[in-house]
Design a protein around this motif. Structure first.
Motif, PDB file in Angstrom:
ATOM      1  N   TYR A 174       0.810  -1.223   0.000  1.00 38.57           N
ATOM      2  CA  TYR A 174       0.000   0.000   0.000  1.00 38.57           C
ATOM      3  C   TYR A 174       0.839   1.267   0.000  1.00 38.57           C
ATOM      4  N   GLN A 175       2.154   1.108   0.071  1.00 41.20           N
ATOM      5  CA  GLN A 175       2.976   2.295   0.240  1.00 41.20           C
ATOM      6  C   GLN A 175       3.201   3.026  -1.089  1.00 41.20           C
ATOM      7  N   SER A 176       3.451   4.325  -0.969  1.00 44.47           N
ATOM      8  CA  SER A 176       3.707   5.100  -2.183  1.00 44.47           C
ATOM      9  C   SER A 176       5.197   5.299  -2.406  1.00 44.47           C
ATOM     10  N   GLY A 177       5.994   4.889  -1.441  1.00 41.62           N
ATOM     11  CA  GLY A 177       7.433   5.010  -1.607  1.00 41.62           C
ATOM     12  C   GLY A 177       8.142   4.428  -0.400  1.00 41.62           C
ATOM     13  N   SER A 178       9.455   4.268  -0.515  1.00 47.20           N
ATOM     14  CA  SER A 178      10.184   3.728   0.618  1.00 47.20           C
ATOM     15  C   SER A 178      11.579   4.322   0.681  1.00 47.20           C
ATOM     16  N   LEU A 179      12.181   4.207   1.835  1.00 48.19           N
ATOM     17  CA  LEU A 179      13.533   4.716   2.032  1.00 48.19           C
ATOM     18  C   LEU A 179      14.301   3.762   2.938  1.00 48.19           C
ATOM     19  N   VAL A 180      15.542   3.476   2.568  1.00 47.95           N
ATOM     20  CA  VAL A 180      16.406   2.688   3.441  1.00 47.95           C
ATOM     21  C   VAL A 180      17.640   3.533   3.761  1.00 47.95           C
ATOM     22  N   LEU A 181      17.892   3.701   5.030  1.00 51.70           N
ATOM     23  CA  LEU A 181      19.026   4.516   5.460  1.00 51.70           C
ATOM     24  C   LEU A 181      20.004   3.668   6.265  1.00 51.70           C
ATOM     25  N   VAL A 230      25.967   9.206   7.586  1.00 50.30           N
ATOM     26  CA  VAL A 230      25.123   8.334   6.784  1.00 50.30           C
ATOM     27  C   VAL A 230      26.019   7.604   5.786  1.00 50.30           C
ATOM     28  N   THR A 231      25.955   6.274   5.761  1.00 52.99           N
ATOM     29  CA  THR A 231      26.795   5.555   4.805  1.00 52.99           C
ATOM     30  C   THR A 231      26.059   5.257   3.513  1.00 52.99           C
ATOM     31  N   HIS A 232      24.750   5.130   3.584  1.00 54.97           N
ATOM     32  CA  HIS A 232      23.999   4.886   2.357  1.00 54.97           C
ATOM     33  C   HIS A 232      22.560   5.309   2.528  1.00 54.97           C
ATOM     34  N   VAL A 233      21.974   5.754   1.439  1.00 58.57           N
ATOM     35  CA  VAL A 233      20.550   6.056   1.464  1.00 58.57           C
ATOM     36  C   VAL A 233      19.971   5.719   0.098  1.00 58.57           C
ATOM     37  N   ILE A 234      18.807   5.128   0.110  1.00 59.75           N
ATOM     38  CA  ILE A 234      18.156   4.799  -1.156  1.00 59.75           C
ATOM     39  C   ILE A 234      16.654   5.010  -0.976  1.00 59.75           C
ATOM     40  N   GLN A 235      16.078   5.781  -1.895  1.00 61.77           N
ATOM     41  CA  GLN A 235      14.658   6.097  -1.779  1.00 61.77           C
ATOM     42  C   GLN A 235      13.974   5.906  -3.118  1.00 61.77           C
ATOM     43  N   SER A 236      12.738   5.436  -3.081  1.00 61.54           N
ATOM     44  CA  SER A 236      11.945   5.388  -4.301  1.00 61.54           C
ATOM     45  C   SER A 236      10.557   5.938  -4.002  1.00 61.54           C
ATOM     46  N   ALA A 294      13.461   9.732  -6.453  1.00 61.66           N
ATOM     47  CA  ALA A 294      14.404   8.713  -6.021  1.00 61.66           C
ATOM     48  C   ALA A 294      15.569   9.398  -5.338  1.00 61.66           C
ATOM     49  N   LEU A 295      16.204   8.632  -4.492  1.00 57.04           N
ATOM     50  CA  LEU A 295      17.328   9.162  -3.732  1.00 57.04           C
ATOM     51  C   LEU A 295      18.279   7.997  -3.581  1.00 57.04           C
ATOM     52  N   GLN A 296      19.517   8.183  -3.960  1.00 57.69           N
ATOM     53  CA  GLN A 296      20.454   7.080  -3.792  1.00 57.69           C
ATOM     54  C   GLN A 296      21.847   7.604  -3.537  1.00 57.69           C
ATOM     55  N   LYS A 297      22.510   6.976  -2.596  1.00 52.57           N
ATOM     56  CA  LYS A 297      23.865   7.383  -2.296  1.00 52.57           C
ATOM     57  C   LYS A 297      24.840   6.389  -2.907  1.00 52.57           C
ATOM     58  N   GLY A 298      25.955   6.896  -3.359  1.00 53.33           N
ATOM     59  CA  GLY A 298      27.012   6.027  -3.871  1.00 53.33           C
ATOM     60  C   GLY A 298      28.324   6.463  -3.280  1.00 53.33           C
ATOM     61  N   GLY A 299      29.394   5.807  -3.670  1.00 51.73           N
ATOM     62  CA  GLY A 299      30.708   6.206  -3.177  1.00 51.73           C
ATOM     63  C   GLY A 299      31.037   5.554  -1.858  1.00 51.73           C
ATOM     64  N   HIS A 300      32.282   5.732  -1.409  1.00 45.93           N
ATOM     65  CA  HIS A 300      32.751   4.970  -0.260  1.00 45.93           C
ATOM     66  C   HIS A 300      32.818   5.773   1.024  1.00 45.93           C
ATOM     67  N   GLY A 301      32.371   6.998   1.017  1.00 46.37           N
ATOM     68  CA  GLY A 301      32.444   7.810   2.226  1.00 46.37           C
ATOM     69  C   GLY A 301      31.080   8.016   2.852  1.00 46.37           C
ATOM     70  N   GLY A 302      31.073   8.654   4.007  1.00 49.42           N
ATOM     71  CA  GLY A 302      29.820   8.931   4.689  1.00 49.42           C
ATOM     72  C   GLY A 302      29.401  10.382   4.531  1.00 49.42           C
ATOM     73  N   ILE A 303      28.146  10.658   4.841  1.00 54.08           N
ATOM     74  CA  ILE A 303      27.627  12.022   4.813  1.00 54.08           C
ATOM     75  C   ILE A 303      26.908  12.261   6.135  1.00 54.08           C
ATOM     76  N   GLU A 304      27.120  13.431   6.748  1.00 50.13           N
ATOM     77  CA  GLU A 304      26.407  13.730   7.979  1.00 50.13           C
ATOM     78  C   GLU A 304      24.935  13.989   7.631  1.00 50.13           C
ATOM     79  N   PRO A 305      24.003  13.604   8.531  1.00 49.67           N
ATOM     80  CA  PRO A 305      22.578  13.775   8.229  1.00 49.67           C
ATOM     81  C   PRO A 305      22.200  15.217   7.867  1.00 49.67           C
ATOM     82  N   SER A 306      22.820  16.202   8.550  1.00 51.94           N
ATOM     83  CA  SER A 306      22.440  17.594   8.267  1.00 51.94           C
ATOM     84  C   SER A 306      22.895  17.999   6.867  1.00 51.94           C
ATOM     85  N   LEU A 307      24.083  17.529   6.472  1.00 57.05           N
ATOM     86  CA  LEU A 307      24.583  17.825   5.125  1.00 57.05           C
ATOM     87  C   LEU A 307      23.713  17.130   4.091  1.00 57.05           C
TER      88      LEU A 307
END
Lengths: 261, 317
Positions: A198-205, A214-220, B259-272
């Motif tokens: 039922y969701q319209s999008g998702s995000l994994v952090l 933050v090491t990775h983020v992916i959203q759709s 869409a939102l996607q991060k790549g690369g081998h480093g980190g990013i601070e949440p505020s940035l």
């Protein structure tokens, strides 16, 4: 001779698009989740290390129906005669054939390939690969049962980080990951498979709580900026919770080792 | 590989907002866009970023079965991965009144001396997946319901094939720009559905064509590279080597993130991260306006019956 009194059906039939009321009857209400959680609650997590004897480090994670196991091998010498000053992190993500609603083939499909890549991108910023020249670390994640694909990816990242820590591979911080689903303007933490439909999008952090990075983020999905930022904050908080469970698990493992020896 | 001094030079330059090619941190390169130069394709577009990146996108439409499961079963036997792409989403199985989009990114080996073959494959797979995810949904813009011919059985399938001809940094943004251009240029033959004796049949008229509905809602991508403590837009190859993290944001004309996607081998601070999302949104909006203007020009050129400049287009400016 053709029987004219009877109406013969068409040769090819098409299933009706919608049975009456099949879609409209049930609308997901994020305030009333089936498992009784609030929208800002993750499923209770259970973690354990040392589940694969052969591996240098391993971990198992369970959250509701979600079950993920991970084994870490290495660091070992890189097979290719390539000289690199940094270590190589290999990640392999696999769904068991029986893990979801549809049976999956043994060969990796494109989703699994993508998740393998995400796994590497999420973990690599934390692992001190600069201390492991000419070496390779292999991470194998096996999903035993999945419940929500975004939550599954998040669990895989957390589980892999725990296994890396168990293997004694030096890291800057333990990476914890968590997923949210967007239901119009409501943000719901850790959605299950059913909720995900039922969701319209998702995000994994993926996030390193002690380092605040933050090491990775992916959203759709099509999401407004303010909602996204709100979801990011929600995830950051949840990741901190997950990391405390990871720390407890690791501390328990070490205690066990000391007592056993 | 990049030398330490070169990395230092670029990082310090970015810090004071001066880049090697004279741009400031948030400047996009000059882009050259041309549509409709591949006449065999249903739609095509080539985007060249000043200084290297060269993307050619061809769209081919074909009539196909609406149920991807059938094809996926065959694919299992054939071990054909591409066919299985369509089987990914749980949502797709229940959507019986929608067409499909299949994206594939291919990198011409001549374009990429920097990468190893395995890295190229990984990169192409990542980009293909990203495109499939962005375009095959309500947020992708394209009206998938309009691609349906007979609900439950037949639909149009849009095959979007991306070819990277030359690599000059910032591939993903250029790929999306070219894809949007190609979709603007795509014409689908009109399919008329007839119902007789309980049978549903369709007829395809090649002369009459339709545009892709919803192409203007297709998002564009903005990739931000974090260098030092700052972030830059539209990175050149050397800058990409210095970057510790990359954030790709897809923005549509309503200003929403697709869409939102991060790549690369480093980190990013949440505020940035939050700041980068905001920046990307603004840049995306201006980029969309720029592209729309370029596409309007192209439309006028085609209407006037002028031939495309074709592969000389890059030297037009």
């Amino acid at each position: 001779m053709a029987d004219r009194k009877r109406v013969t059906g068409p040769e090819k039939s098409v299933v009706p698009l919608l049975e009456p009321g099949s879609l409209s009857a049930f609308t997901f209400d994020p305030e009333k989740r089936k498992d009784g959680r609030n929208i800002d609650r993750i499923r209770p997590v259970f973690m354990k290390t040392g589940v694969v004897r052969q591996a240098n480090g391993s971990a198992y994670l369970e959250a509701g129906k979600l079950k993920v196991a991970c084994g870490v091998y290495g660091p070992r010498q890189t097979a290719r005669s390539k000289i690199s000053s940094r270590g190589i992190l290999n990640c392999d993500f696999k769904f068991s054939p029986f893990s979801g609603g549809r049976r999956r083939a043994y060969i990796k499909d494109s989703q699994e390939k993508e998740y393998s890549l995400v796994l590497r991108q999420a973990l690599a910023p934390a692992v001190r690969l600069d201390l492991l020249p000419k070496s390779t670390v292999d991470v194998f994640v096996q999903v035993l049962e999945s419940d929500g694909s975004a939550a599954c990816l998040a669990a895989a990242i957390t589980c892999a980080a725990l296994a890396l820590a168990d293997a004694g591979i030096e890291m800057l911080d333990a990476v914890a990951a968590c997923a949210v689903g967007y239901f119009d303007s409501t943000i719901c933490l850790d959605p299950t498979d059913e909720e995900e439909t039922y969701q319209s999008g998702s995000l994994v952090l993926s996030y390193m709580p002690s380092l605040n990075e933050v090491t990775h983020v992916i959203q759709s999905g099509e999401i407004g900026t303010t909602t996204t930022i709100k979801a990011l904050e929600l995830c950051v908080d949840a990741c901190a919770q997950i990391q405390s469970v990871m720390q407890q698990t690791l501390a328990a493992t070490i205690k066990e080792k000391i007592n056993g020896a | 590989m990049i030398s330490v001094s070169e990395r230092d030079y670029i990082t310090k330059g970015v810090d004071v907002s001066i880049r090697a090619d004279g741009r400031s941190r948030l400047d996009f390169r000059e882009l050259v866009l041309e549509t409709g130069m591949i006449t065999q394709a249903s739609g095509s577009c080539r985007v060249t970023l000043d200084g290297g990146t060269d993307i050619l996108v061809g769209v081919k439409v074909e009539v196909g079965s609406i149920e991807p499961e059938v094809e996926a079963e065959e694919a299992d036997i054939l071990e054909d991965m591409e066919q299985m792409d369509q089987d990914d989403g749980i949502t797709m199985v229940k959507d019986k009144d929608r067409g499909r989009i299949i994206c594939n990114v291919e990198c011409s080996p001549s374009a990429t001396r920097i990468f190893e073959p395995r890295d190229i494959e990984d990169m192409c797979n990542e980009y293909s997946q990203f495109m499939n995810r962005v375009l095959n949904g309500s947020h992708g813009g394209v009206d998938l319901k309009a691609l349906c011919i007979i609900p439950g059985s037949t639909c149009w399938i849009l095959n979007i094939d991306v070819l990277v001809l030359d690599y000059g940094g910032n591939l993903l943004d250029a790929i999306f720009m070219a894809t949007r251009g190609a979709l603007h240029n795509t014409r689908i033959p009109r399919a008329t559905v007839e119902q007789s004796d309980g049978r549903v049949e369709f007829d395809i008229a090649d002369e009459e064509t339709e545009i892709i509905r919803g192409w203007e809602d297709v998002p564009l991508c903005v990739s931000l590279n974090k260098i030092g403590y700052r972030h830059i837009v539209d990175a050149a190859p050397l800058e990409e080597l210095c970057s510790s993290a990359r954030l790709t944001v897809a923005v549509n004309r309503r200003g929403n993130l697709c869409a939102l996607q991060k790549g690369g081998h480093g980190g990013i601070e949440p505020s940035l991260l939050a700041e980068m999302v905001q920046t990307a949104k603004q840049i995306g909006q201006t980029l969309l306006k720029r592209q729309d203007a370029a596409l309007r020009e192209e439309e006028e050129r085609i209407a006037a019956g002028k031939d495309p400049i074709g592969f000389g287009a890059a030297s037009r400016h």
